[in-house]
Structure formats: structure tokens, C-alpha cells
Design an enzyme around this catalytic site. Structure first.
Site, PDB file in Angstrom:
ATOM      1  N   THR A   1       0.825  -1.207   0.000  1.00 54.14           N
ATOM      2  CA  THR A   1       0.000   0.000   0.000  1.00 54.14           C
ATOM      3  C   THR A   1       0.860   1.257   0.000  1.00 54.14           C
ATOM      4  O   THR A   1       1.992   1.258   0.488  1.00 54.14           O
ATOM      5  CB  THR A   1      -0.928   0.035   1.229  1.00 54.14           C
ATOM      6  OG1 THR A   1      -0.138   0.020   2.432  1.00 54.14           O
ATOM      7  CG2 THR A   1      -1.882  -1.146   1.232  1.00 54.14           C
TER       8      THR A   1
ATOM      9  N   ASN B   1       0.611   4.925   1.590  1.00 56.12           N
ATOM     10  CA  ASN B   1      -0.152   5.467   2.709  1.00 56.12           C
ATOM     11  C   ASN B   1      -0.038   6.977   2.843  1.00 56.12           C
ATOM     12  O   ASN B   1       1.047   7.550   2.706  1.00 56.12           O
ATOM     13  CB  ASN B   1       0.306   4.822   4.022  1.00 56.12           C
ATOM     14  CG  ASN B   1       0.188   3.316   4.010  1.00 56.12           C
ATOM     15  OD1 ASN B   1      -0.628   2.757   3.280  1.00 56.12           O
ATOM     16  ND2 ASN B   1       1.006   2.643   4.809  1.00 56.12           N
TER      17      ASN B   1
ATOM     18  N   GLU C   1      -4.910   4.160   2.916  1.00 52.83           N
ATOM     19  CA  GLU C   1      -4.012   3.137   2.389  1.00 52.83           C
ATOM     20  C   GLU C   1      -4.481   2.729   0.992  1.00 52.83           C
ATOM     21  O   GLU C   1      -5.540   2.119   0.843  1.00 52.83           O
ATOM     22  CB  GLU C   1      -3.989   1.927   3.315  1.00 52.83           C
ATOM     23  CG  GLU C   1      -3.513   2.264   4.726  1.00 52.83           C
ATOM     24  CD  GLU C   1      -3.620   1.078   5.665  1.00 52.83           C
ATOM     25  OE1 GLU C   1      -2.563   0.484   5.991  1.00 52.83           O
ATOM     26  OE2 GLU C   1      -4.749   0.748   6.079  1.00 52.83           O
TER      27      GLU C   1
END
Length: 217
Positions: free
Chosen positions: A72, A74, A126
């Protein structure tokens, strides 16, 4: 009785005002209409107002790639001075701009409650960057500190806590389905058009959280 000039001016400017950016603390509401379920994935509630976020990608917890197979990118809430408190927690679909390219993405906004004892200390955005088919995109290595722009277009589901007693399989299955939902929904003309939004092609700038009226784009 003839209307005053100020009243006429107010009426004349109303359409223009509806095309401007909305207040950052405006509540994001879902429409009653939805992009219907596709062969791969579920329905998506289209948003009345489009949250748009930009900022440098922060170091994550390594859970997405190491434990789930979904790395991810973020953006923590602190980047936006807590403006994200008005954003409903859950899973969204949208477009992500990173390193000059615009990608499909599926985004979780929340606290990662499934990781008991290791929940996010603050609300975090995310984003899983996807290719055209809904698989994890290859964006060329780490991108920490680089500017990412996100435009959230539809709501998939609420954030929930998954049972990890037998491993993270249920969460992995949910994210896989979310990615398929995002890939299919973003191929519909209604959402695909936003890929060309000029805001996504802007470079640099301070972290920002704004909400657009869809007609503005």
C-alpha cells in the site's frame, strides 16, 4: 413587487457556486444510485462529492506487502490536520496519480482493526495501486516520500474487523474482491472519465484535502 438586484445576483451565481470546490469539512455523502455489480466484483455507491487527497507517501507498517500480498501507499491523517475525520471509514475505488502515471486503485480509509494490537494509531488512507485488470501494479520499487494524488469516486463497503484466528485468509479474499470491484467499476464510462481530471496531473505542492463537485470536472 420586482426582485432586488442582490436577489437576482444570488440566483445568477448559484450555478457557478455549485461548480467550485466544497468546504474541506463537508461530509462525504453517498448517492442513492450505484454502479451495478459486475461479473467480477460487487456494486459501488457513487459519491456525491469527490474527496481528493495529495501528499508524500509515508512509511507504512509493512503489513500490506509482507502479510497480505497487497503493498500500500499510505497518507496519514496528520498530513491534512485532521480534515479526514469527516471522511467515512471504509473501502473506496478511485484513481491514483504517482510518478506521472494515473492508475486504478482501491483505498482503505480507517484504522486497520483486523491487526489486533497493531491498529493504526491514526486514521490512515491506504491505497493499493492496481493495473488495468485489477492486479497489483508494478510502479517501479519504493515510492516513500514521493507525491501521490488520490481521487475517491465510489464507496464499496465499511471497514470491518476480520477474524485472524486461522490466518489472514478472509481479509486477503476481501481485498481481492475489492480490487476486482474497483477494476470493473473504473471501466464504466461514469467513473473512467475522471482519469483525465487535470487535478491528477498537477505536480508537487503541499499536502491537500479538498472535495470536488463532480460537475466541476
Amino acid at each position: 413587487m420586482r426582485p432586488s438586484f442582490s436577489a437576482l445576483l444570488f440566483v445568477a451565481l448559484m450555478p457557478l457556486a455549485s461548480c467550485l470546490l466544497l468546504a474541506p469539512n463537508a461530509v462525504v455523502l453517498r448517492r442513492s444510485m450505484a454502479v451495478p455489480a459486475m461479473a467480477t466484483g460487487g456494486p459501488v455507491d457513487v459519491l456525491r462529492r469527490i474527496p481528493a487527497l495529495s501528499g508524500p507517501v509515508a512509511n507504512g507498517f509493512g503489513r500490506g506487502s509482507r502479510k497480505l500480498g497487497f503493498p500500500t501507499a499510505n497518507l496519514p491523517c496528520s498530513l491534512f490536520q485532521d480534515s479526514l475525520e469527516e471522511l467515512e471509514t471504509g473501502v473506496y475505488v478511485g484513481w491514483a496519480s504517482l510518478r506521472g502515471d494515473v492508475h486504478k486503485c482501491v483505498v482503505n480509509v480507517g484504522f486497520a482493526p483486523s491487526f489486533e494490537g497493531q491498529e493504526n494509531p491514526e486514521m490512515t488512507v491506504e491505497a493499493v495501486i492496481l493495473d488495468s485488470e485489477g492486479s497489483v501494479a508494478d510502479v517501479g520499487g519504493d515510492f516513500y516520500g514521493e507525491t501521490m494524488r488520490l481521487m475517491l469516486l465510489g464507496f464499496v463497503r465499511e471497514e470491518r474487523k476480520f477474524d485472524f484466528s486461522n490466518g489472514p485468509g478472509p481479509l486477503i479474499a476481501a481485498i481481492t474482491n475489492d480490487a476486482a470491484t474497483a477494476a470493473a467499476a473504473l471501466d464504466t464510462p461514469q467513473l473512467k472519465a475522471f482519469r483525465a481530471a487535470k487535478w491528477l496531473s498537477l505536480e508537487g505542492g503541499e499536502p491537500a484535502f479538498v472535495q470536488f463537485n463532480p460537475t466541476f470536472l
